[in-house]
Motif scaffolding. Structure first.
Motif, short mmCIF file in Angstrom:
data_model
loop_
_atom_site.label_atom_id
_atom_site.label_comp_id
_atom_site.label_asym_id
_atom_site.label_seq_id
_atom_site.Cartn_x
_atom_site.Cartn_y
_atom_site.Cartn_z
N ALA A 158 -3.42 7.40 6.34
CA ALA A 158 -2.64 7.85 5.19
C ALA A 158 -1.28 8.35 5.68
N ARG A 196 2.67 1.64 -3.34
CA ARG A 196 1.74 2.08 -4.38
C ARG A 196 1.11 3.44 -4.04
N LYS A 197 1.64 4.09 -3.00
CA LYS A 197 1.25 5.44 -2.60
C LYS A 197 -0.23 5.56 -2.20
N GLN A 198 -0.81 4.48 -1.70
CA GLN A 198 -2.15 4.54 -1.12
C GLN A 198 -2.07 5.07 0.31
N ARG A 254 -13.92 5.77 3.51
CA ARG A 254 -12.82 5.98 2.58
C ARG A 254 -12.51 4.65 1.91
N THR A 278 -12.07 2.71 6.62
CA THR A 278 -11.49 2.62 5.29
C THR A 278 -11.66 1.23 4.73
N LYS A 289 -12.90 -1.46 -10.37
CA LYS A 289 -12.45 -0.88 -9.10
C LYS A 289 -12.80 0.60 -9.03
N LEU A 305 0.84 -1.21 0.00
CA LEU A 305 0.00 0.00 0.00
C LEU A 305 0.87 1.26 0.00
N LYS A 325 -9.37 2.54 -0.26
CA LYS A 325 -7.99 2.48 -0.75
C LYS A 325 -7.85 1.26 -1.66
N ASP A 326 -7.08 1.44 -2.72
CA ASP A 326 -6.85 0.39 -3.71
C ASP A 326 -5.73 -0.54 -3.23
N ALA A 327 -6.09 -1.79 -2.93
CA ALA A 327 -5.11 -2.76 -2.42
C ALA A 327 -4.41 -3.54 -3.53
N LEU A 372 -10.67 -1.51 2.01
CA LEU A 372 -9.59 -1.91 1.11
C LEU A 372 -10.21 -2.76 0.01
#
Lengths: 189, 189
Positions: free
Chosen positions: B189, A176-178, B150, B126, B137, A173, B152-154, B128
């Protein structure tokens, strides 16, 4: 308590800071330094690849000690898999290499930055620890009591598989800058 | 967007609430209800054991749809292992059963309580999400935009293995009273 930390990188330094803050006597040991004696609790703050060599070199000195594996055994070429069998873990492999030591898995789900800061976001940084020896786990928790860190018991050493999956996910994560390397997973009660 | 949620339990209800809050048209479908048509995005909010049967029953209707697997395939007898191969995941198995659908893994690392509250501790809850179809996605993320959650792309669907390990760990932490069912992992984050 006498604590030995092998490894003087970001993680070793951040871990040493917390054990010192809790009032322990901490010795940090460089990668190529030869050791004659270890404290009661020994942290392997080295890359996964270096663990088997250390275990081999210090097998006798580590008998009876609490050995903490903090590694995230990623394949850093692909960033897409772990370098341990999918039904096992780096910690389980280390326990096999050091049958007379009490191996714990800890610190692999907390980035160095959040170990140093004592916070991840607004949440106190929480260390998840797994291991088969209940007394060793209690000693580990007591050794961090007084540091800014919280510790939660993640169960038997078998759970290191899940801790390493979580550490792996967290690293990808960030890569990949998440999230940033100062962020990551908090543990809320 | 038209969203279908199969399952009216705690998770299905909490997920429906968030998709509604983001302005989608949400249909919740009981376990034994027969469906003639699904929305663009279909959430399987059912236990892992029920997924293969649903996939078989609705294979044709689900072709081309985004199908969200939220399961944590624990062995609830032992609480000590997952019921999927250690190098795979429930989501990967579902994708094999539904080759014409776009399977995503999501919501399995967030308890129903924190999906409902929109917070875990002081951190916004959040989600994932992992999946191989980038457009699916993006659609999923857009469908939650406007909810308190929120996202986040895992990464690719392969990461469902790690998400399921994390969900497993979180459930065992709650079961062992290290955390509550209103707590768990926050993502900072």
């Amino acid at each position: 308590m006498q604590i030995s930390i092998i490894g003087t990188g970001n993680m070793g330094t951040a871990i040493a800071k917390n054990f010192k803050a809790a009032g322990n006597e901490v010795t940090t040991i460089g990668h190529d330094q030869v050791v004659k004696e270890f404290g009661e609790l020994v942290v392997f703050a080295v890359p996964f690849e270096a663990e088997a060599g250390l275990a081999d070199q210090y097998k006798h000195l580590l008998a009876g000690k609490i050995v903490v594996d903090i590694s995230n055994p990623l394949n850093f070429t692909t960033w897409d898999e772990l370098e341990v069998p999918s039904n096992s873990s780096a910690a389980a492999l280390l326990q096999k290499e050091l049958p007379a030591a009490k191996v714990l898995k800890a610190f692999n789900t907390t980035f160095a930055g959040t170990l140093t800061a004592g916070k991840v976001g607004a949440t106190p940084t929480t260390v998840l620890v797994a291991g088969d020896d209940e007394e060793a786990k209690q000693t580990f928790m007591k050794a961090l009591d007084g540091s800014p860190l919280r510790v939660k018991d993640a169960g038997l050493l078998k759970r290191a598989r899940e801790l390493e999956a979580m550490g792996f996910l967290q690293i990808t994560l960030a890569n990949r800058k998440q999230i940033t390397w100062m962020g990551g997973f908090g543990v809320n009660a």
